[in-house]
Design an enzyme around this catalytic site. Structure first.
Site, PDB file in Angstrom:
ATOM      1  CE  LYS A 211      -3.270   3.024   0.631  1.00  0.00           C
ATOM      2  NZ  LYS A 211      -4.150   3.221  -0.422  1.00  0.00           N
ATOM      3  CB  CYS A 265      -3.870   8.930   0.201  1.00  0.00           C
ATOM      4  SG  CYS A 265      -5.360   8.952   0.867  1.00  0.00           S
TER       5      CYS A 265
HETATM    6  N1  SAJ Z   1      -1.916  15.070  -9.392  1.00  0.00           N
HETATM    7  C1  SAJ Z   1      -1.149  15.717  -9.907  1.00  0.00           C
HETATM    8  N2  SAJ Z   1      -0.900  15.232 -10.946  1.00  0.00           N
HETATM    9  C2  SAJ Z   1      -1.234  14.170 -11.698  1.00  0.00           C
HETATM   10  C3  SAJ Z   1      -1.967  13.321 -10.780  1.00  0.00           C
HETATM   11  C4  SAJ Z   1      -2.386  13.626  -9.659  1.00  0.00           C
HETATM   12  O1  SAJ Z   1      -0.747  16.704  -9.654  1.00  0.00           O
HETATM   13  O2  SAJ Z   1      -0.770  13.778 -12.786  1.00  0.00           O
HETATM   14  C5  SAJ Z   1      -2.078  15.390  -7.702  1.00  0.00           C
HETATM   15  C6  SAJ Z   1      -3.788  15.718  -7.657  1.00  0.00           C
HETATM   16  O3  SAJ Z   1      -4.029  16.972  -8.183  1.00  0.00           O
HETATM   17  C7  SAJ Z   1      -3.875  15.521  -6.177  1.00  0.00           C
HETATM   18  C8  SAJ Z   1      -2.831  14.476  -5.999  1.00  0.00           C
HETATM   19  O4  SAJ Z   1      -1.836  14.510  -6.886  1.00  0.00           O
HETATM   20  O5  SAJ Z   1      -3.550  16.947  -5.291  1.00  0.00           O
HETATM   21  C9  SAJ Z   1      -3.281  13.081  -5.343  1.00  0.00           C
HETATM   22  O6  SAJ Z   1      -4.261  12.752  -6.444  1.00  0.00           O
HETATM   23  P1  SAJ Z   1      -4.415  11.352  -6.965  1.00  0.00           P
HETATM   24  O7  SAJ Z   1      -5.690  11.578  -7.799  1.00  0.00           O
HETATM   25  O8  SAJ Z   1      -3.354  10.921  -7.649  1.00  0.00           O
HETATM   26  O9  SAJ Z   1      -4.895  10.425  -5.621  1.00  0.00           O
HETATM   27  P2  SAJ Z   1      -5.713  10.453  -4.351  1.00  0.00           P
HETATM   28  O10 SAJ Z   1      -5.025  10.904  -3.377  1.00  0.00           O
HETATM   29  O11 SAJ Z   1      -6.912  10.874  -4.866  1.00  0.00           O
HETATM   30  O12 SAJ Z   1      -5.831   8.881  -4.143  1.00  0.00           O
HETATM   31  C10 SAJ Z   1      -4.696   8.076  -4.150  1.00  0.00           C
HETATM   32  C11 SAJ Z   1      -5.069   6.905  -5.002  1.00  0.00           C
HETATM   33  N3  SAJ Z   1      -3.484   5.923  -5.053  1.00  0.00           N
HETATM   34  C12 SAJ Z   1      -3.037   5.845  -6.212  1.00  0.00           C
HETATM   35  O13 SAJ Z   1      -3.528   6.245  -7.412  1.00  0.00           O
HETATM   36  C13 SAJ Z   1      -1.665   5.157  -6.173  1.00  0.00           C
HETATM   37  C14 SAJ Z   1      -6.039   5.953  -4.422  1.00  0.00           C
HETATM   38  O14 SAJ Z   1      -6.120   4.877  -5.296  1.00  0.00           O
HETATM   39  C15 SAJ Z   1      -5.778   5.589  -2.998  1.00  0.00           C
HETATM   40  O15 SAJ Z   1      -6.945   4.738  -2.539  1.00  0.00           O
HETATM   41  C16 SAJ Z   1      -5.599   6.722  -2.269  1.00  0.00           C
HETATM   42  O16 SAJ Z   1      -4.637   7.620  -2.747  1.00  0.00           O
HETATM   43  C17 SAJ Z   1      -5.443   6.575  -0.746  1.00  0.00           C
HETATM   44  O17 SAJ Z   1      -6.484   6.612  -0.089  1.00  0.00           O
HETATM   45  O18 SAJ Z   1      -4.494   5.895  -0.522  1.00  0.00           O
END
Ligand code: SAJ
Length: 413
Positions: A211, A265
């Site tokens: 995880k 996360c």
């Molecule tokens: N972000 C970027 N660029 C990108 C993708 C995301 O700047 O290309 C930013 C987003 O704007 C945000 C942050 O990253 O601020 C995180 O967003 P996210 O959509 O990547 O992830 P979370 O935090 O919403 O959810 C993540 C997910 N983990 C992965 O994709 C590996 C989700 O599956 C997990 O369940 C969750 O963390 C968790 O609870 O751990």
């Protein structure tokens, strides 16, 4: 069908409880927050998530989901409480400890305890030891030893993406890591009743690590994109176009730069890896630092441009932690708004279609106002795009021709 007690009715616990109820289990959800409990009793979710309200209404109406502040006897206990970090970026297990202690008294022979919270390595063993100390009358499993336990303990980390939680709860593959193989098998019996993805069985330490590295992987990849955005700015290259073209290579898939990394996360979990092996987790730590510094970089760019105006008005488009959610937790754009508003000479307009009011900390600053896109477009000298909400993607680009634009998310490219 089983009786399930879900401890923690937040972003993970509530959808999980409602899903289990929809599959016929008798579910009792517990939360220490009385407001949350009373909202759920009335059939209302306390946060926005597609399809969650529908699932919850049905579960509460048929009486398969009840909410209360203390755990009850059950066959399965699912702990879904926060695991933030404390000073020194060290994991804070106080919520897991409290949840563990809250179920100690109601455990009985044959029960299964499942920890879904993202946890540092060793947390499942710690939980088991804590329960064993509270209940000397029951035999608890020992890590990777065969047989003999009265109670089963397993780590099944949640993996669902906010914005797609209900769908991913069913469709995602699961990692099921027991203290022993019997523990994994017992947890699997429950997950098989609602997961259509595959379930992979392992031990609890591996599950904890898996995880953490999933979210570290994403953090490192976003940091790479964010670092490119800094380099491109200096070299006067359009980072969005450069990434788009690089991604035409069959083995390259660079993520998108943004205002920073938020949420509960990805900005947290990599620190648990760093804490476990500080001398070795070098890339993971630097990635965290790169992503954490991005809001400051965006803010500096805005302030530099603001110098050109007498009484500058800056409009920030988006303050949630990512597009198309109403979640403001650990949002990098909020950090940017706060940093900007500390400059008392600035007036900051916020456009955020997913909230009805600004968080108190921002409202109290006195120079930040929630407005609609039209007013922001009319009144602002500088427009900063911070979150790529669908409403912003529909905006006519020509409407911003007479504005100074800081585009942290590539929406104008
Ligand atoms: N972000 C970027 N660029 C990108 C993708 C995301 O700047 O290309 C930013 C987003 O704007 C945000 C942050 O990253 O601020 C995180 O967003 P996210 O959509 O990547 O992830 P979370 O935090 O919403 O959810 C993540 C997910 N983990 C992965 O994709 C590996 C989700 O599956 C997990 O369940 C969750 O963390 C968790 O609870 O751990």
């Amino acid at each position: 069908m089983s009786k399930v007690c879900v401890v923690g009715l937040g972003y993970i616990g509530l959808p999980t409880a409602a899903m289990l109820a929809s599959r016929g289990h008798e579910v009792v959800g517990c939360d220490t927050n009385e407001r949350v409990v009373s909202m759920i009793r009335d059939g209302h979710a306390h946060f926005q998530e597609p399809d969650l309200q529908m699932l919850l209404t049905a579960a509460v109406q048929v009486g398969r989901l009840r909410a209360q502040t203390t755990p009850v006897e059950a066959d399965y206990f699912i702990l879904a409480v926060p695991t933030p970090f404390k000073d020194g970026k060290k994991p804070d297990l106080s919520y897991v400890d409290a949840a563990t202690d809250s179920i100690g008294g109601v455990l009985k022979r044959g029960d299964t305890v499942i920890l879904e919270s993202t946890s540092p390595i060793g947390a499942t063993e710690r939980l088991t030891e804590r329960l064993a100390a509270a209940r000397p009358d029951l035999v608890f499993p020992r890590y990777q030893q065969v047989g003999g336990a009265d109670v089963f303990v397993t780590h099944c980390p949640e993996r669902i993406l906010p914005g797609q939680m209900v769908r991913e709860l069913v469709s995602n593959d699961r990692i099921i890591g027991g203290m022993t193989d019997e523990c994994s098998a017992s947890a699997l019996n429950l997950y098989e009743t609602f997961v259509s993805g595959r379930s992979f069985l392992t031990d609890c330490r591996t599950a904890e690590f898996v995880k953490l590295i999933e979210n570290s992987y994403r953090d490192v990849n976003i940091a790479f994109a964010n670092e490119l955005s800094l380099i491109c700015e200096r070299l006067n290259i359009d980072v969005w176009r450069a990434i788009e073209l690089a991604n035409k290579h069959p083995r390259v898939n660079i993520l998108q730069p943004g205002a920073g990394v938020g949420g509960h996360c990805i900005a947290v979990d990599p620190w648990f890896v760093v804490d476990a092996a500080p001398d070795l987790a070098r890339v993971i730590r630097v990635a965290r630092e790169v992503n954490d510094s991005k809001p400051h970089w965006v803010c500096e760019r805005i302030l530099k441009l603001a110098d050109r105006f007498r009484d500058p008005v800056v409009a920030c488009f988006g303050i949630t932690y990512k597009p198309d959610v109403d979640d403001l937790r650990e949002s990098p754009s909020i950090e940017i708004v706060q940093l900007l508003a500390q400059q008392k000479t600035l007036r900051v307009l916020v456009v955020e279609p997913n909230v009805t009011e600004l968080p108190l900390a921002i409202r109290q600053m006195g120079n930040v106002f929630l407005v609609d896109a039209e007013a922001a477009q009319r009144d602002a000298d500088i427009v900063a795009f911070l979150v790529g909400h669908k409403q912003f993607r529909r905006l006519e680009k020509n409407g911003f021709l007479n504005k100074v634009v800081v585009d942290a998310i590539g929406i104008m490219s």
